[in-house]
Design an enzyme around this catalytic site. Structure first.
Site, PDB file in Angstrom:
ATOM      1  CG  HIS A   1      -2.130  -0.844   1.084  1.00 55.60           C
ATOM      2  ND1 HIS A   1      -3.262  -0.475   0.387  1.00 55.60           N
ATOM      3  CD2 HIS A   1      -2.385  -2.089   1.553  1.00 55.60           C
ATOM      4  CE1 HIS A   1      -4.160  -1.440   0.441  1.00 55.60           C
ATOM      5  NE2 HIS A   1      -3.650  -2.440   1.140  1.00 55.60           N
TER       6      HIS A   1
ATOM      7  CE  LYS B   1      -3.053  10.545   2.653  1.00 61.48           C
ATOM      8  NZ  LYS B   1      -3.481   9.724   1.501  1.00 61.48           N
TER       9      LYS B   1
ATOM     10  CB  THR C   1     -10.642   4.322  -1.736  1.00 64.68           C
ATOM     11  OG1 THR C   1     -10.385   4.687  -0.377  1.00 64.68           O
ATOM     12  CG2 THR C   1      -9.867   3.055  -2.076  1.00 64.68           C
TER      13      THR C   1
ATOM     14  CE  LYS D   1      -7.084  13.335  -0.326  1.00 59.24           C
ATOM     15  NZ  LYS D   1      -7.202  12.009  -0.954  1.00 59.24           N
ATOM     16  NE  ARG D   2      -3.459   8.047   6.536  1.00 58.14           N
ATOM     17  CZ  ARG D   2      -2.200   8.012   6.112  1.00 58.14           C
ATOM     18  NH1 ARG D   2      -1.237   8.551   6.838  1.00 58.14           N
ATOM     19  NH2 ARG D   2      -1.895   7.435   4.968  1.00 58.14           N
TER      20      ARG D   2
ATOM     21  CE  LYS E   1     -14.303   5.373   0.130  1.00 61.04           C
ATOM     22  NZ  LYS E   1     -13.453   5.508   1.324  1.00 61.04           N
TER      23      LYS E   1
END
Length: 864
Positions: A385, A582, A684, A576-577, A688
């Site tokens: 991952h 990110k 993911t 998100k985290r 969504k």
């Protein structure tokens, strides 16, 4: 939603006399779906499970009794499904994950049972609104982010598709943490999600397992005169299993999520207790039970190392023993083990299952090493991952020596035999031996868990096409060269049941009204509607649903943040985290850029925009927490500045979790998927948001690449450097962030404003660590991509001003998400890695094949 009315198997009441006469109320309790029967089952649960009546019950009691009512309806098919797998001698899939972010279950289970509307009507008759009641459920504190949510989606798909599957993990007493924002800073509080009980689980003490730590190894000769190893003088912990039913949609199959809770092997030291030292007597009990006490966030690289290792071994030891126990019920030896068992490791956290299986097969079952190793490699598959070096797990050999001495011996033997194989295949290449060794040499010798996974399994897969290619090219080129047949891709997916049918019921209803409900289990059905994107009436309905979802989120924001946002503004969301790669930091820099433009010209023609952030930072991750502080401080300034006429609003939603995501995602117009290219394995959230009609602004990273291929380049907003360009700049050391900064007037203005203390009440140095990191290193190439990001955001602004253009793009995103259903992903795993076939259970056809249960207690306790 179409509901199943198939005739169900009659159930014999345990109090029947020898005549065998059917008692109608028992059959009704399990099978009938009339309003009165549902009310009756809820009131019965309130009375007999909770010991309350209608007058003394709290709202939470009513939620609990409703949950018990639903679970009771599932128990019979759950039990019979497991019997069906047993009697068909099906090959089982065992999905091992340290996290299962299952969220709230009441609504999800009702949708999967296709009785949501009936329960809503029955509850209305009792004076309750089903949505208000279901929102009382605590999100299960079993995960940290995308990894755990993926596992939950996979479990849903496996049950829906009829695959004989079991999820295994840890039953954390406390989740990662509840997040509050105090003065702009993240504050962590305990996530006591089990404080009031969990109605969905059933404890199974009869399947408890004993786990051992520490001790020493002794040699001995067995009955055949063979040299053997024995692990002795160990400290023991008991693993107590709790089972949660995983309900498939449109099927009678009910699978099992089994979570282990640590219990002291002995409650207390009786000798110390008798001598009056009660505290000392229970001390070891507390230490042992800490193993499943709390979920450690996976970004925290320094704290709780010993506990984290013990957690990982605890859950895989319990699991491997449970798998073997189940297998041996039908098979006298291990000759069929590989034909009946497939084990998938969700990231490196369950890696210790490999040496644990070897230990049991060699030390306990007395198999020859070679046979045991062939079995081990054949049953294990590994999903990678991450490519981030700091996130690739390694463990100190010293820790292994202390806690798992026998496993350390096994690892040395695995590595010895593996390197001998490498040496034979690549004679004289000593560098390759060093690069491929499971042990990383140095002052602190370490075990490289990803390498152990690749050596000890027959399959290594990435989770997007780009990620899988980078595994082969960058992460593990030597392993790929040696075993090209072991490497493959399985692009992630999401379950359309939770992430459209449940969370966006209005849109789900619109789609069903056009083509029926076949899309719920086959997203390819949505492609039939592509011509509808050109239809103005359909676009109007679609946009009306989006606006209502935005009104719902706006109400949530008003109630929880006391900020009034315009539902007609662009809802630009990054949820998100919180991690530097990110690039939430790039997002907030762009917000400041827009703010400065509006300060220069308040009449600037931009569409009003609401920037929405939701993220948790790991408690020890100071930079991530400082970014949260910057976002909140910027929000305070912008939201109170009347001169910009409400054209910008910034909102940080605290305590991001599955149930909050279900409110945010249907309301989003823009989905921020802006990670540095080559660093996000898949994502993911991007799937969504797109499924719910949000348009992606993103880099060509992770699954964004494949989303672009599916929806078309004109229906997604791609910007920034490609993975190859980023890799080249790293390799050549050719990136100079300070030069980029000096050449960009906008960046200079933004940085000067931050450094002046404008967003920190005069504390000029508060955000200096962020500025300094960007100018001196910029590890995640934020400045390199910033200008292109701003230009792409301008294109979004132009397109949104034309609703026909915008909603045509949004509709095409929703209708082209078939590839990103977790059903498709799981079908690929089942066919190409696990070699497992569906075993559909039908209550009417198969239910009578099994012996009648003699009591309700036996029904509840049944397990294959």
């Amino acid at each position: 939603m179409k509901e199943k009315n198939a005739k169900k198997k009659q159930v014999t009441d345990p109090s029947l006399n020898d005549s065998g006469k059917k008692i109608d109320h028992f059959r009704e309790y399990f099978c009938s779906m009339t309003d009165e029967a549902i009310k009756h089952s809820i009131i019965n649960a309130l009375k007999y499970w909770l010991g309350k009546d209608e007058y003394s019950a709290t709202d939470y009691d009513w939620y609990m009794s409703c949950a018990y009512s639903i679970r009771n309806r599932v128990v019979e098919r759950w039990s019979l499904t497991q019997n069906h797998y047993y009697y068909t001698d099906a090959k089982r899939v065992y999905y091992l994950s340290l996290e299962f972010l299952i969220g709230q279950l009441m609504g999800n289970n009702l949708y999967n049972l296709e009785v949501y509307d009936r329960y809503a009507q029955a509850l209305k008759g009792l004076g309750f609104d089903i949505e208000r009641l279901r929102d009382l459920e605590k999100d299960a504190g079993l995960g940290n982010g995308g990894l755990g949510r993926l596992a939950a989606c996979f479990m849903d798909s496996m049950a829906t598709m009829g695959l004989p599957a079991y999820g295994y993990g840890i039953r954390y007493e406390f989740g990662i943490f509840r997040q509050r924002i105090v003065d702009g800073w993240q504050v962590e509080e305990p996530d006591e999600w089990l404080k009031h009980g969990n109605p969905w689980e059933i404890v199974r003490p009869e399947y408890s397992q004993t786990v051992e730590f520490e001790g020493r190894i002794e040699n001995y000769l067995d009955d055949q005169g063979m040299q053997r190893m024995r692990w002795v003088d160990t400290k023991k912990v008991t693993g107590l299993p709790y089972d949660t039913p995983v309900i498939g949609y449109g099927t009678d199959n009910v699978n099992t999520l089994r979570l282990w809770s640590a219990r002291a092997h002995e409650e207390f030291d009786f000798q110390l207790f008798n001598h009056g030292d009660y505290i000392k007597a229970v001390e070891e009990k507390n230490i042992q039970e800490n193993i499943s006490k709390v979920l450690y966030p996976n970004d925290d690289l320094t704290q709780g190392k010993e506990l984290r290792l013990k957690q990982q071994y605890f859950f895989v030891s319990c699991t491997v023993k449970d798998i073997i126990r189940r297998y041996k019920k039908a098979h006298p030896d291990f000759s069929n083990f590989t034909d009946k068992v497939a084990i998938q490791l969700n990231d490196t956290h369950p890696t210790l299952a490999i040496p644990e299986l070897m230990r049991i097969l060699v030390d306990i079952e007395k198999l020859p090493w070679e046979k045991a190793w062939d079995i081990t490699v054949a049953v294990f598959g590994y999903t990678n991952h991450t490519l981030l070096p700091e996130a690739l797990e390694t463990w100190s050999v010293a820790l292994f020596k202390k806690f798992l001495p026998r496993h350390l011996q096994i690892l040395f033997e695995i590595n010895h035999r593996f390197l001998k194989e490498v040496m034979i295949k690549y004679p004289g290449d000593m560098d390759k031996l060093t690069r491929m060794s499971i042990f990383a040499e140095g002052q602190d010798q370490r075990v490289r868990m990803a390498y152990l996974c690749m050596v000890g399994s027959h399959s290594t897969n990435g989770v997007s096409e780009l990620h899988s290619r980078l595994i082969k090219e960058n992460l593990a080129p030597d392993f790929y060269q040696m075993w090209p047949e072991r490497f493959n891709n399985k692009t992630n997916g999401i379950t359309p049941r939770r992430w459209l049918l449940k969370c966006n019921s209005a849109l789900a209803g619109l789609l069903t009204s056009c083509i029926g409900d076949g899309w719920v289990t086959n997203l390819n059905e949505l492609k039939k509607m592509i011509p509808q994107a050109k239809d103005k009436t359909f676009r109007r309905k679609f946009s009306g649903i989006k606006r209502q979802n935005k009104l719902n989120l706006a109400q949530y924001i008003l109630e929880n943040n006391q900020i009034e946002v315009d539902p007609d503004s662009i809802f630009d969301v990054q949820a998100k985290r919180l991690h530097e790669y990110k690039r939430q930091l790039m997002n907030i820099l762009h917000v400041i850029h827009l703010y400065l433009k509006l300060k220069d010209d308040p009449s600037l023609d931009i569409h009003p925009r609401t920037f929405i952030y939701a993220a948790k930072a790991a408690p020890g991750y100071y930079t991530a927490k400082l970014i949260i502080k910057l976002i909140n401080n910027v929000a305070d300034i912008i939201n109170s500045d009347l001169s910009i006429k409400g054209k910008l609003k910034v909102v940080f939603l605290a305590d991001y979790r599955v149930s909050l995501a279900e409110v945010i995602i249907p309301a989003a117009d823009v989905s921020e998927q802006i990670s540095t290219a080559g660093l996000e394995a898949s994502g993911t959230g991007n799937m969504k948001f797109a499924l719910n009609g949000a348009l992606t602004i993103g880099t060509l990273d992770g699954a964004n690449v494949e989303i672009m291929e599916e929806v078309g380049e004109e229906n997604i907003y791609i910007f920034g450097k490609r993975a190859e360009e980023i890799e080249a700049m790293k390799r050549n050391h050719s990136y100079n962030p300070r030069a980029v900064f000096e050449a960009d007037q906008n960046l200079r203005r933004i940085f000067n404003l931050i450094s002046s203390g404008f967003f920190s009440l005069g504390q000029n140095n508060l955000f200096e660590p962020l500025i300094s990191a960007l100018l001196n290193e910029d590890r995640y190439f934020i400045l390199a991509d910033f200008q292109d990001y701003c230009l792409t955001q301008e294109k979004i602004d132009r397109d949104y001003k034309n609703p026909d253009v915008w909603f045509r793009k949004a509709i095409l995103n929703t209708l082209n998400m078939a590839k990103f259903s977790s059903d498709r992903t799981i079908a690929d795993y089942a066919r190409e890695i696990w070699h497992v076939k569906a075993v559909k259970f039908d209550m009417e056809k198969n239910g009578n094949c099994f012996k009648k249960k003699e009591s309700e207690e036996e029904l509840l306790a049944e397990e294959n």
